[in-house]
Design an enzyme around this catalytic site. Structure first.
Site, PDB file in Angstrom:
ATOM      1  N   HIS A 184       1.046  -1.174  -0.565  1.00  0.00           N
ATOM      2  CA  HIS A 184      -0.066  -0.348   0.217  1.00  0.00           C
ATOM      3  C   HIS A 184       1.110   0.967  -0.415  1.00  0.00           C
ATOM      4  CE1 HIS A 184      -2.310  -3.116   2.161  1.00  0.00           C
ATOM      5  NE2 HIS A 184      -3.535  -2.545   1.781  1.00  0.00           N
ATOM      6  N   ASP A 230       2.345   1.956   3.464  1.00  0.00           N
ATOM      7  CA  ASP A 230       3.279   1.510   3.743  1.00  0.00           C
ATOM      8  C   ASP A 230       4.848   1.189   3.547  1.00  0.00           C
ATOM      9  OD1 ASP A 230       1.667  -0.398   4.225  1.00  0.00           O
ATOM     10  OD2 ASP A 230       1.710  -1.966   2.645  1.00  0.00           O
ATOM     11  N   GLU A 237     -10.089  -7.178  -4.607  1.00  0.00           N
ATOM     12  CA  GLU A 237     -10.075  -8.625  -3.623  1.00  0.00           C
ATOM     13  C   GLU A 237     -11.996  -8.377  -2.585  1.00  0.00           C
ATOM     14  OE1 GLU A 237      -6.489  -8.171  -1.431  1.00  0.00           O
ATOM     15  OE2 GLU A 237      -7.757  -8.865   0.001  1.00  0.00           O
ATOM     16  N   HIS A 279     -10.454 -14.224   3.445  1.00  0.00           N
ATOM     17  CA  HIS A 279     -11.857 -13.487   2.914  1.00  0.00           C
ATOM     18  C   HIS A 279     -12.841 -14.670   3.055  1.00  0.00           C
ATOM     19  CE1 HIS A 279      -9.473  -9.553   2.402  1.00  0.00           C
ATOM     20  NE2 HIS A 279      -9.482  -9.958   3.292  1.00  0.00           N
ATOM     21  N   ASP A 318     -10.602 -12.124  10.716  1.00  0.00           N
ATOM     22  CA  ASP A 318      -9.476 -11.996   9.744  1.00  0.00           C
ATOM     23  C   ASP A 318      -8.034 -12.022  10.288  1.00  0.00           C
ATOM     24  OD1 ASP A 318      -8.833 -11.844   7.085  1.00  0.00           O
ATOM     25  OD2 ASP A 318      -9.008  -9.889   6.597  1.00  0.00           O
ATOM     26  N   ASP A 330      -5.168 -13.307   8.956  1.00  0.00           N
ATOM     27  CA  ASP A 330      -4.482 -13.641   8.184  1.00  0.00           C
ATOM     28  C   ASP A 330      -2.541 -14.879   8.446  1.00  0.00           C
ATOM     29  OD1 ASP A 330      -5.848 -11.948   6.882  1.00  0.00           O
ATOM     30  OD2 ASP A 330      -4.215  -9.839   7.199  1.00  0.00           O
ATOM     31  N   ASP A 369      -0.037 -12.396   2.276  1.00  0.00           N
ATOM     32  CA  ASP A 369      -0.577 -11.741   3.474  1.00  0.00           C
ATOM     33  C   ASP A 369      -1.579 -12.073   4.560  1.00  0.00           C
ATOM     34  OD1 ASP A 369      -2.695  -9.516   4.368  1.00  0.00           O
ATOM     35  OD2 ASP A 369      -4.546  -8.827   2.369  1.00  0.00           O
TER      36      ASP A 369
HETATM   37  C1  XUL Z   1      -7.457  -6.482   4.020  1.00  0.00           C
HETATM   38  C2  XUL Z   1      -6.507  -7.436   2.881  1.00  0.00           C
HETATM   39  C3  XUL Z   1      -5.734  -5.676   2.755  1.00  0.00           C
HETATM   40  C4  XUL Z   1      -5.691  -5.800   0.771  1.00  0.00           C
HETATM   41  C5  XUL Z   1      -5.135  -4.725   0.146  1.00  0.00           C
HETATM   42  O1  XUL Z   1      -8.029  -7.355   4.599  1.00  0.00           O
HETATM   43  O2  XUL Z   1      -6.628  -7.969   2.157  1.00  0.00           O
HETATM   44  O3  XUL Z   1      -4.418  -6.377   3.251  1.00  0.00           O
HETATM   45  O4  XUL Z   1      -4.490  -7.389   0.318  1.00  0.00           O
HETATM   46  O5  XUL Z   1      -5.163  -3.322   0.563  1.00  0.00           O
HETATM   47 CO    CO Z   2      -5.413  -9.567   1.428  1.00  0.00          CO
END
Ligand code: XUL
Ligand code: CO
Length: 438
Positions: A99, A102, A230, A269, A305, A307, A337
């Site tokens: 991003h 970042d 996404e 997701h 989430d 991750d 991610d």
């Molecule tokens: C948030 C997510 C983000 C996107 C990019 O859940 O997945 O990091 O991948 O904005």
């Molecule tokens: Co993502």
């Protein structure tokens, strides 16, 4: 300056090794399913989790140090870039994703933020050339700053929309300058908390407008990469407009954006949307919209989430099966991610986590290739639909059968006497055999 001094370049050592800093399954130059593993998997580092996130959660402060020895934010951004390329080299990662915020911290004004981005973009470009690394995709963080509290492209306030558009314009420019292979829209706060204060139709019209303007602008400055949406159903907002693959496809078609966008599917997701990872990939593939993957996994006992780094080989296998069936990646890839757990706070944990994720996908690729070469599962599916290949089935598929003809056919049959077993348990056992027995 070396940031990860204790760690050497990670090498493939095969399954007999006991070295934790080695790949057991990821052998980048080995050919699997017609291409090198490196080309099949196109692994990417996520700048935000790996280089920035310090492990804060709702209940506590960060547990890991991501200051890179810097004493001010721009020095930190520069050091972070050097550290990122050292990490990518040591892990043999060819790509990264970011991003805007970042790579360079937001300044007091938009022009200060943009100047900071320009400075770091020059540095990244140099480091990319020196180290042979590529940008898988860029994006704009239009969710972190408090100005985006009600959304960005879907904000009720036109000034917020304008600010988001300006931020995205710049993010597209730097992505283009760095030869990014993609640009992602993830609808951070594009959704609602309550319909009592929300004009959903108007918000979605605005979002489509922003996407159209972005595509047109990006193409006008020479961006040749892919655009992705996404999907994610919730978090941070209660409802996110890009709920899942099917919802996103309907949105794209409604606004005539379906030729311009593919999907970036994220495992965690998918599960938040009540689907599995394979389902989301299948919907994308079946609609010619498969693009890229955010590789991670959630925890089925938690509703958010998480991750986590992907280590579930069953999931990575079915994912890579879908990827191979989609013809493999073109401009997309596997972006981790994913973040280490808050308790896994050391730099070594970052390396061990990437090794785990890369090996899980390398093994998944090997197993997906085995499923295809084994052929039993594909043959079973083909056979299950055999009644459509000839006779009445063929006529229905071709669109030539009429309702009256089908009625006459059914009356003559009296009842259906030809149903086959779905053999789910047998097929699950075939999967176990392929995964564990040969
Ligand atoms: C948030 C997510 C983000 C996107 C990019 O859940 O997945 O990091 O991948 O904005
Ligand atoms: Co993502």
């Amino acid at each position: 300056m070396e940031y990860f001094k204790n760690i050497q370049k990670v090498q493939y050592e095969g399954t007999k090794t006991r070295n934790p800093f080695a790949f057991r399954f990821y052998n980048p130059d080995e050919t699997v399913a017609g291409k090198s593993m490196r080309e099949q998997l196109r692994f990417a580092m996520s700048y935000w989790h790996t280089m920035c996130a310090e492990g804060t959660d709702m209940f506590g402060v960060g547990t890991s140090d991501k200051s890179y020895g810097a004493s001010n934010p721009m020095e930190q951004a520069r050091n972070k870039a050097y550290a990122a390329f050292e990490l990518m080299n040591k892990l043999d990662l060819d790509f990264f994703c970011f991003h805007d915020r970042d790579i360079a911290p937001e300044g007091a004004t938009l022009s200060e933020s943009n100047a900071r981005l320009d400075e770091i973009t020059v540095l990244l470009k140099e480091l990319m050339t020196q180290n042979g690394k590529k940008l898988l995709w860029g994006t704009a963080n239009c969710f972190g700053n408090k100005r985006y509290m009600h959304g960005a492209g879907t904000a009720p306030n036109a000034d917020v929309f304008a600010f988001a558009a300006a931020q995205i314009k710049k993010a597209v420019e730097i992505t283009t300058a760095l030869d990014g292979e993609g640009y992602v829209f993830w609808g951070g706060r594009e959704g609602y908390e309550t319909l009592l204060n929300t004009d959903m139709a108007r918000e979605q019209d605005h979002m489509a407008h922003l996407m159209r303007m972005t595509v047109d602008y990006a193409r006008s400055i020479g961006f040749t990469g892919d655009f992705y949406i996404e999907p994610k159903p919730k978090e941070p907002t209660k409802h996110q407009y890009d709920f899942d693959s099917a919802t996103v496809l309907a949105f794209l078609r409604k606004y005539g954006l379906d030729k311009d966008f593919k999907l970036n599917i994220e495992a965690n997701h998918a599960t938040l949307a009540g689907h599995n990872f394979q389902h989301e990939l299948r919907v994308a593939r079946d609609n010619g919209a498969f693009g890229s993957i955010d590789a991670n996994q959630g925890d089925m006992l938690l509703g958010w989430d998480t991750d986590q780094f992907p280590t579930n080989v069953y999931e990575t296998t079915l994912c890579m099966y879908e990827v191979l069936r989609a013809g493999g990646f073109t401009k997309g890839g596997l972006n981790f991610d994913a973040k280490t757990r808050r308790g896994s706070y050391t730099p070594e944990d970052i390396f061990l986590s990437y090794i785990a994720g890369m090996d899980a996908f390398a093994l998944g690729l090997r197993m997906a290739d085995k499923i295809i070469r084994d052929g039993r599962i594909d043959a079973f599916v083909a056979d299950r639909y055999a009644s459509w290949n000839t006779g009445i089935g063929k006529r229905i598929e071709e669109g030539s059968a009429t309702m009256a003809e089908l009625e006459a056919y059914a009356l003559k049959m009296g009842d259906v006497n030809t149903n086959m077993s779905g053999r789910q348990e047998y097929l699950e056992n075939v999967m176990n055999e392929i995964l564990f027995a040969y």
